[in-house]
Structure formats: structure tokens, C-alpha cells
Design an enzyme around this catalytic site. Structure first.
Site, short mmCIF file in Angstrom:
data_model
loop_
_atom_site.label_atom_id
_atom_site.label_comp_id
_atom_site.label_asym_id
_atom_site.label_seq_id
_atom_site.Cartn_x
_atom_site.Cartn_y
_atom_site.Cartn_z
N ASP A 45 0.85 -1.20 0.00
CA ASP A 45 0.00 0.00 0.00
C ASP A 45 0.89 1.25 0.00
O ASP A 45 0.41 2.37 -0.16
CB ASP A 45 -1.00 -0.01 1.17
CG ASP A 45 -0.34 -0.03 2.54
OD1 ASP A 45 0.91 -0.15 2.61
OD2 ASP A 45 -1.07 0.08 3.54
N SER A 46 2.21 1.03 0.15
CA SER A 46 3.16 2.14 0.01
C SER A 46 3.14 2.69 -1.41
O SER A 46 3.73 3.74 -1.68
CB SER A 46 4.58 1.68 0.38
OG SER A 46 4.94 0.52 -0.34
N ASP A 84 -1.09 -6.20 -0.64
CA ASP A 84 -1.27 -5.50 0.64
C ASP A 84 -2.69 -4.94 0.67
O ASP A 84 -3.07 -4.16 -0.21
CB ASP A 84 -0.26 -4.34 0.66
CG ASP A 84 0.22 -4.01 2.04
OD1 ASP A 84 -0.18 -4.69 3.00
OD2 ASP A 84 1.02 -3.05 2.15
N LYS A 114 -1.72 -9.41 2.55
CA LYS A 114 -1.08 -8.99 3.80
C LYS A 114 -2.01 -8.01 4.51
O LYS A 114 -2.62 -7.15 3.88
CB LYS A 114 0.28 -8.33 3.53
CG LYS A 114 0.92 -7.78 4.79
CD LYS A 114 2.37 -7.38 4.58
CE LYS A 114 2.60 -5.99 4.05
NZ LYS A 114 2.01 -4.89 4.85
N GLU A 116 -2.27 -5.50 8.11
CA GLU A 116 -1.61 -4.93 9.29
C GLU A 116 -2.47 -5.21 10.52
O GLU A 116 -3.70 -5.16 10.45
CB GLU A 116 -1.43 -3.42 9.12
CG GLU A 116 -0.48 -3.06 8.00
CD GLU A 116 -0.23 -1.55 7.86
OE1 GLU A 116 -0.65 -0.79 8.75
OE2 GLU A 116 0.37 -1.17 6.85
N GLU A 189 7.92 -4.53 11.29
CA GLU A 189 8.40 -3.24 10.79
C GLU A 189 8.83 -2.33 11.95
O GLU A 189 8.06 -2.11 12.89
CB GLU A 189 7.30 -2.56 9.96
CG GLU A 189 7.76 -1.20 9.43
CD GLU A 189 6.84 -0.58 8.37
OE1 GLU A 189 5.90 -1.26 7.91
OE2 GLU A 189 7.08 0.59 8.02
O1 KIV Z 1 3.48 -1.25 1.83
C1 KIV Z 1 4.65 -1.58 2.06
O2 KIV Z 1 5.59 -1.23 1.33
C2 KIV Z 1 4.91 -2.40 3.24
C3 KIV Z 1 6.33 -2.73 3.57
C4 KIV Z 1 6.95 -1.58 4.25
C5 KIV Z 1 6.44 -3.97 4.36
O3 KIV Z 1 4.00 -2.77 3.92
#
Ligand code: KIV
Length: 275
Positions: A45-46, A84, A114, A116, A189
């Protein structure tokens, strides 16, 4: 070569082979990352800040994340692709969480999702439990969870037990709950190295660190940081190339050659008839 499966990841973990994961958000970058030989690609999600210019990860929508995931799947052949799940695409209700996770598998072709989880566990542990029961592989993510940044207040190192920094024992307990709920691996993280070590010793699944130090089973970095497509330096990261500088040089050269009428030349032009 076939795509890396959950079983392959677990086999590598059992044989003490350090695991590798990098982010990618589009097909051409994902292809290069795949050819470089990583085990897993995270369609993070980055993307919201690294790819789409937002301030943080929160604005990413399901449609955008699905589009990114589909592009990464199409660009790759070997790495396991982990999608994510965007902020609030899970958690509002079990029904929405299952439906949205399922879309990454059914529509975008991801191999896993994934999620959180807060240091205190809670609702996402139940969601992980349901998803894994339904056959959707889930990677957990604890420690600094950027989707909670407004609550945490900034990039606070976790495991120190101070304000906004969860105590190590709370993170260990949540890691164990997530393992029990069926995650196949766990991202840690921005936690102290000691915290990561304790979590790693407590669970029997691979831990993948980013800013978690040395005593974990694998490492994940954001591709943009690795190749220099960014403006900030992070202590937790390492820059292996300066692609940003190469792109700027190429663009400056193009602009200069067009202005000086050096590009295009006759070699780049078409004749009226084929020779
Ligand atoms: O979204 C992302 O890039 C992440 C990583 C920092 C693990 O969740």
C-alpha cells in the site's frame, strides 16, 4: 520455473535459507524484481506515496490496489505475489474483509494478502482466522503499522514500551495469536532488534524484517529506496543503485538534444516508401 508457493517459502525457512521480499507496483518494475530472484513481491500500500504522490498509505483504494496487483502478477513468473490490503478494506465487517481479500486472489491473481494488525491484536486476528480457513494465504504485519500512523503519531520505533511504542511482550503475544490464526509469515516493521529477536524465537513461522535488524528469517525493502527512486534516506534501508540520477540524466540529455536539433536524425525518420 513455477511460481513460489507458501510451501516453498516454508521449506526455505525450514532449511534456514534467508527469505527475500521487495515491493513493486507495476509490470515492468515487477519483471525486473522477479528476474533478480526475490522469493516474494509485495504489492505494498506504500504505492500510495511511492507511486501515486500521496502523503501516506491511507488514500489507496481497492480499485487502485487491484490494478497494481494485476499489473505485478502479469509482469512476473516466479516470485510469490502478495497483495497488501488497503486501509479499511478490512475490518469494517467480516463480510467486506473476506470479499475484498478474495478479489485480490480471484480478480488480480495474487497468491496471498497482507494485513496490518495493531500491537494489541483484536479484530484483524479474527479476520486472518477466517481468511486462512477459507484458503486465502495471509502474511501478517506488526510493529510500526503505517495504516495506524494517525493514531501512533509518527514513525515511532516499536517494542520500547513508551508512549506510542508498544511493549515487546504485547507484540510477542499478538504474533502468537496471528500464528494461531494461520498466517504463513510475519512482517516486523521498525521494531528494536531485541523485540524482533524475541518475536522470532516465539513463533514457528518466517519473520520478515524491515527495520527489525538481523535476527529475523528474511528481509523486505521498498524497491524505491533500494534503487534511489526517492528523496529521503532511511536508516532501516540501503540504497543499492541511483536510478533516479540516471533517469534525470537521460531526460536532460533528451531535452538538450531536441533543443539543439540533434534528435531526431535521419536515422530516426521514415522514408515515403520502404527500401
Ligand atoms: O506497503 C509496504 O511497502 C509495506 C512494507 C513496508 C512492508 O507494507
Amino acid at each position: 520455473m513455477t511460481r513460489t508457493t507458501v510451501k516453498d517459502v516454508l521449506d526455505r525457512y525450514e532449511s534456514n535459507e534467508p527469505l527475500t521480499m521487495l515491493t513493486a507496483y507495476d509490470a515492468p518494475m515487477a519483471q525486473m524484481v522477479d528476474e533478480g530472484g526475490v522469493d516474494m513481491i509485495l504489492v505494498g500500500d506504500s504505492a500510495a506515496h511511492n507511486h501515486m504522490g500521496h502523503e501516506d498509505t491511507l488514500p489507496l483504494t481497492m480499485d487502485e490496489a487491484l490494478m497494481n496487483t494485476g499489473s505485478v502478477v502479469r509482469g512476473t513468473k516466479e516470485a510469490m505475489i502478495i497483495a497488501d490490503m488497503p486501509f479499511l478494506s478490512y475490518g469494517a465487517s467480516m463480510e467486506d474483509s473476506v470479499e475484498n481479500a478474495g478479489r485480490f486472489i480471484k480478480e488480480a491473481g495474487a497468491d496471498a494478502v497482507k494485513l496490518e494488525t495493531a500491537s494489541t491484536g483484536g479484530v484483524t486476528v479474527d479476520i486472518v482466522d477466517r481468511l486462512t480457513e477459507l484458503g486465502i494465504p495471509v502474511q501478517g504485519h506488526i510493529g510500526l503499522t503505517p495504516q495506524r500512523m494517525k493514531e501512533i503519531g509518527g514513525p515511532v520505533i516499536q517494542g520500547r514500551g513508551e508512549q506510542s511504542s508498544a511493549p515487546t511482550q504485547e507484540l510477542v503475544d499478538t504474533a502468537l495469536e496471528l500464528e494461531e490464526a494461520g498466517i504463513f509469515s510475519l512482517v516486523l516493521e521498525t521494531v528494536t532488534e531485541q523485540t524482533a529477536r524475541e518475536i522470532n524465537e516465539a513463533v514457528n513461522i518466517p519473520t520478515i524484517g524491515i527495520g527489525a535488524g538481523r535476527y529475523v528469517d528474511g528481509q523486505v525493502l521498498v524497491l524505491n529506496d533500494l534503487i534511489g527512486l526517492k528523496s529521503e534516506d532511511y536508516k532501516l534501508s540501503k540504497q543499492y543503485a541511483d536510478i533516479g540520477a540516471k533517469v534525470r540524466d537521460a531526460v536532460e540529455q533528451f531535452v538538450s538534444e531536441v533543443r539543439k536539433q540533434e534528435f531526431p536524425t535521419a536515422e530516426n525518420a521514415y522514408e515515403p516508401v520502404d527500401e
